[in-house]
Scaffold this active site. Structure first.
Site, PDB file in Angstrom:
ATOM      1  N   CYS A 150       0.737  -1.087  -0.012  1.00 64.73           N
ATOM      2  CA  CYS A 150      -0.166  -0.045   0.032  1.00 64.73           C
ATOM      3  C   CYS A 150       0.675   1.166   0.074  1.00 64.73           C
ATOM      4  O   CYS A 150       2.060   1.230   0.490  1.00 64.73           O
ATOM      5  CB  CYS A 150      -1.033   0.018   1.380  1.00 64.73           C
ATOM      6  SG  CYS A 150      -2.076   1.066   1.320  1.00 64.73           S
ATOM      7  N   ASN A 152       1.415   3.801   1.775  1.00 65.54           N
ATOM      8  CA  ASN A 152       2.047   4.168   2.888  1.00 65.54           C
ATOM      9  C   ASN A 152       3.146   2.960   3.503  1.00 65.54           C
ATOM     10  O   ASN A 152       3.518   3.268   4.705  1.00 65.54           O
ATOM     11  CB  ASN A 152       0.956   4.525   4.011  1.00 65.54           C
ATOM     12  CG  ASN A 152       0.269   3.432   4.621  1.00 65.54           C
ATOM     13  OD1 ASN A 152       0.089   2.252   3.850  1.00 65.54           O
ATOM     14  ND2 ASN A 152      -0.338   3.427   5.792  1.00 65.54           N
ATOM     15  N   LYS A 153       3.282   2.419   3.033  1.00 67.21           N
ATOM     16  CA  LYS A 153       4.269   0.993   3.362  1.00 67.21           C
ATOM     17  C   LYS A 153       5.756   1.522   2.867  1.00 67.21           C
ATOM     18  O   LYS A 153       6.039   2.284   2.166  1.00 67.21           O
ATOM     19  CB  LYS A 153       3.964  -0.160   2.776  1.00 67.21           C
ATOM     20  CG  LYS A 153       2.562  -0.746   3.256  1.00 67.21           C
ATOM     21  CD  LYS A 153       2.420  -0.789   4.802  1.00 67.21           C
ATOM     22  CE  LYS A 153       1.229  -1.285   5.119  1.00 67.21           C
ATOM     23  NZ  LYS A 153      -0.083  -0.751   5.205  1.00 67.21           N
ATOM     24  N   THR A 154       6.945   0.598   3.423  1.00 70.26           N
ATOM     25  CA  THR A 154       8.081   0.905   3.142  1.00 70.26           C
ATOM     26  C   THR A 154       8.463   0.723   1.686  1.00 70.26           C
ATOM     27  O   THR A 154       9.296   1.530   1.106  1.00 70.26           O
ATOM     28  CB  THR A 154       8.774  -0.342   3.815  1.00 70.26           C
ATOM     29  OG1 THR A 154       8.511  -0.249   5.351  1.00 70.26           O
ATOM     30  CG2 THR A 154      10.327  -0.077   3.905  1.00 70.26           C
TER      31      THR A 154
END
Length: 178
Positions: A150, A152-154
């Site tokens: 997603c 907002n992930k790393t």
């Protein structure tokens, strides 16, 4: 299912240290596919931490099973095995440790608990992939794992995306067919 998608799966599995990787639409679907590949469904229970993103518990409901919410440790926000111990019933089939905010769960304690109660270990690796535990990357520490790409992930695929990982060829084939 195209050439680039299959190449991404292969390279992700190699990077993580898993034998197999199966791409999905998002992290929630990766968890759902992982649970379903293990045969978890109606009438079953899965122990999950009470402090996590809704996808962890929701994927269990999607599979038709019942989430049992355990407390978390104050120091790392990961599932408390002591709390989980109080939730085991004859219907419990798995524990879902969630590596939260980059904190990696104490997998030795989780595996001892899982073996004691004959449970599957389903890693929710949405927020810690790339993390390590005793030299092994998260996502390669359970029977099956799921991660999210997603926005907002790393690591992101530009919006949504997920991956199921496992070392078990039968689970990989079941996950892919699902």
């Amino acid at each position: 299912t195209g050439r680039r998608g299959m190449e991404f799966e292969k390279r992700f599995a190699e990077w993580q240290g898993s034998k197999f990787a199966i791409s999905t639409t998002n992290g929630t679907s990766a968890l759902h596919v992982g649970l379903t590949a293990l045969g978890i469904g109606p009438g079953d229970e899965v122990i999950v931490p009470s402090y996590t993103f809704i996808a962890s518990g929701f994927s269990i409901v999607q599979a038709g099973a019942v989430p049992r919410f355990a407390d978390v440790n104050l120091d790392d926000h990961c599932i408390s095995v002591e709390s989980a111990e109080k939730l085991v019933t004859e219907r419990t089939k798995a524990i879902m440790p969630v590596h939260l905010y980059g904190n990696v769960c104490d997998m030795d304690k989780i595996w001892a608990f899982a073996k004691k109660h004959n449970l599957f270990v389903v890693e929710d690796n949405a927020e810690a992939f790339g993390g390590t535990y005793h030299g092994k990357k998260t996502g390669a520490l359970g029977h099956i794992a799921a991660c999210s790409f997603c926005q907002n992930k790393t690591f992101t695929t530009g919006g949504e995306g997920g991956m199921v990982t496992t070392d078990d060829e039968d689970l990989a084939w079941t996950a892919r067919s699902f």
